[in-house]
Enzyme design. Structure first.
Site, short mmCIF file in Angstrom:
data_model
loop_
_atom_site.label_atom_id
_atom_site.label_comp_id
_atom_site.label_asym_id
_atom_site.label_seq_id
_atom_site.Cartn_x
_atom_site.Cartn_y
_atom_site.Cartn_z
N LYS A 1 -16.24 -74.70 -46.27
CA LYS A 1 -16.70 -73.58 -45.44
C LYS A 1 -17.28 -72.46 -46.30
O LYS A 1 -18.35 -71.94 -46.00
CB LYS A 1 -15.55 -73.03 -44.58
CG LYS A 1 -14.99 -74.02 -43.58
CD LYS A 1 -14.07 -73.36 -42.58
CE LYS A 1 -12.81 -72.77 -43.19
NZ LYS A 1 -11.86 -73.80 -43.72
N ARG B 1 -8.47 -68.69 -36.27
CA ARG B 1 -7.62 -69.72 -36.85
C ARG B 1 -6.52 -70.14 -35.89
O ARG B 1 -5.78 -71.08 -36.18
CB ARG B 1 -6.97 -69.16 -38.12
CG ARG B 1 -7.79 -69.49 -39.38
CD ARG B 1 -6.92 -70.08 -40.33
NE ARG B 1 -7.09 -70.34 -41.71
CZ ARG B 1 -7.86 -69.85 -42.63
NH1 ARG B 1 -8.75 -68.96 -42.38
NH2 ARG B 1 -7.77 -70.27 -43.85
N ARG C 1 -10.36 -76.66 -57.06
CA ARG C 1 -11.21 -75.54 -56.67
C ARG C 1 -10.96 -74.30 -57.54
O ARG C 1 -9.82 -73.97 -57.86
CB ARG C 1 -10.91 -75.22 -55.21
CG ARG C 1 -11.79 -74.17 -54.62
CD ARG C 1 -11.90 -74.36 -53.17
NE ARG C 1 -10.78 -73.76 -52.43
CZ ARG C 1 -10.79 -73.61 -51.11
NH1 ARG C 1 -11.81 -73.99 -50.40
NH2 ARG C 1 -9.75 -73.08 -50.51
N ARG D 1 -7.20 -69.85 -57.11
CA ARG D 1 -6.48 -69.03 -56.15
C ARG D 1 -5.02 -69.45 -56.07
O ARG D 1 -4.70 -70.63 -56.16
CB ARG D 1 -7.11 -69.21 -54.76
CG ARG D 1 -8.27 -68.26 -54.52
CD ARG D 1 -9.09 -68.63 -53.33
NE ARG D 1 -8.33 -69.06 -52.17
CZ ARG D 1 -8.90 -69.36 -51.00
NH1 ARG D 1 -10.21 -69.26 -50.84
NH2 ARG D 1 -8.18 -69.75 -49.98
N ARG E 1 -0.76 -75.71 -46.27
CA ARG E 1 -1.95 -75.24 -45.54
C ARG E 1 -2.50 -76.32 -44.61
O ARG E 1 -2.99 -76.03 -43.54
CB ARG E 1 -3.03 -74.78 -46.53
CG ARG E 1 -2.64 -73.49 -47.22
CD ARG E 1 -3.60 -73.13 -48.30
NE ARG E 1 -4.87 -72.66 -47.77
CZ ARG E 1 -5.97 -72.51 -48.51
NH1 ARG E 1 -5.95 -72.80 -49.78
NH2 ARG E 1 -7.07 -72.05 -47.96
P1 AMP Z 1 -9.26 -68.72 -46.45
O1 AMP Z 1 -9.89 -68.00 -47.58
O2 AMP Z 1 -10.06 -68.65 -45.19
O3 AMP Z 1 -8.86 -70.13 -46.81
O4 AMP Z 1 -7.89 -67.95 -46.13
C1 AMP Z 1 -6.85 -67.85 -47.08
C2 AMP Z 1 -5.56 -67.42 -46.39
O5 AMP Z 1 -5.74 -66.15 -45.75
C3 AMP Z 1 -5.07 -68.35 -45.29
O6 AMP Z 1 -4.33 -69.45 -45.79
C4 AMP Z 1 -4.22 -67.39 -44.47
O7 AMP Z 1 -2.99 -67.13 -45.09
C5 AMP Z 1 -5.03 -66.10 -44.53
N1 AMP Z 1 -6.01 -66.02 -43.41
C6 AMP Z 1 -7.37 -66.00 -43.51
N2 AMP Z 1 -7.95 -65.91 -42.32
C7 AMP Z 1 -6.92 -65.88 -41.41
C8 AMP Z 1 -6.87 -65.81 -40.00
N3 AMP Z 1 -7.98 -65.77 -39.25
N4 AMP Z 1 -5.64 -65.78 -39.42
C9 AMP Z 1 -4.51 -65.82 -40.15
N5 AMP Z 1 -4.50 -65.91 -41.48
C10 AMP Z 1 -5.69 -65.93 -42.13
#
Ligand code: AMP
Length: 215
Positions: free
Chosen positions: A14, A89, A128, A161, A172
């Site tokens: 993404k 999400r 990653r 990360r 996750r």
């Molecule tokens: P991402 O960078 O989109 O993979 O997000 C990393 C982490 O941020 C996720 O594993 C969640 O802990 C948190 N996170 C990001 N977006 C959301 C969302 N829309 N709702 C809840 N947690 C989020």
């Protein structure tokens, strides 16, 4: 005018596609994950709360996410569209987004679901890396920076990360299957979702997106 949502399991690509999409359509990239990471870096109260959940691979509570996105969508640069990456999400977040958009008489142009098998994704995520400064994505095997540990684009530090470690990645996936996957059916019912195979190579994935979204 493009109002897009990028959906898909962790590691589906993404973030990589988002960078290309926003360049193609000249729309802002709204990544809730990036917003949280920025808050963590700046040591804000929101960042401190979010970090507790993120480090475990769990979702940040809806109550901390929804208002943040609403506020962001109010900004002037969203008037001509936006790309949401990592939001919604949960079904609750999707319902809240729908509510917000219908208040404004708007709807989503497309929900783009990038899918791939868990084994492929696992491999991708463990390898990653990302630039601490500009967020540019890398992979130790498939897309390493020219100089190890240094961003090609801005010279920033390329790092792993905290939530891309093996244990967190497993969690996750579980969280995705339980809380986010139901969104596929949610948008299936709304009739505006498209599915793209995330294993056909990033240029092909991008070409498919442009074909579907249009000029
Ligand atoms: P991402 O960078 O989109 O993979 O997000 C990393 C982490 O941020 C996720 O594993 C969640 O802990 C948190 N996170 C990001 N977006 C959301 C969302 N829309 N709702 C809840 N947690 C989020």
């Amino acid at each position: 005018m493009c109002r897009l949502v990028l959906l898909g399991p962790p590691g589906a690509g993404k973030g990589t596609q988002a960078v290309k999409i926003v360049e193609e359509y000249q729309i802002p990239h709204i990544s809730t994950g990036d917003i949280f990471r920025m808050n963590i870096k700046e040591g804000t109260a929101l960042g401190k709360k979010a970090k507790e959940f993120m480090d475990k691979g769990e979702l940040v509570p809806d109550s901390l996410v929804v208002d943040l996105v609403r506020d962001r969508l109010e900004a002037e640069d969203c008037k001509n569209g936006f790309l949401l990456d990592g939001f919604p999400r949960t079904v609750y977040q999707a319902e809240e987004l729908d509510k917000y958009l219908s208040e404004k008489n708007l709807n989503l142009t497309k929900v783009i679901d990038i899918y791939a098998g868990e084994d492929v994704l696992f491999e991708r995520m463990i390898g990653r890396r990302v630039c601490k400064n500009c967020g540019a994505p890398y992979h130790i095997k498939n897309m390493p920076p020219k100089k190890e540990g240094i961003c090609d684009r801005c010279g920033g530090e390329v790092y792993q990360r905290a939530d891309d470690t093996e244990e967190t990645v497993k969690n996750r996936f579980e969280v995705y299957n339980k809380q986010t996957k139901p969104l596929v059916e949610y948008y299936e019912n709304a009739g505006n979702i498209v599915h793209i195979d995330g294993t056909i190579g990033l240029e092909n994935v991008f070409a498919s997106i442009v074909r579907i979204v249009g000029a």
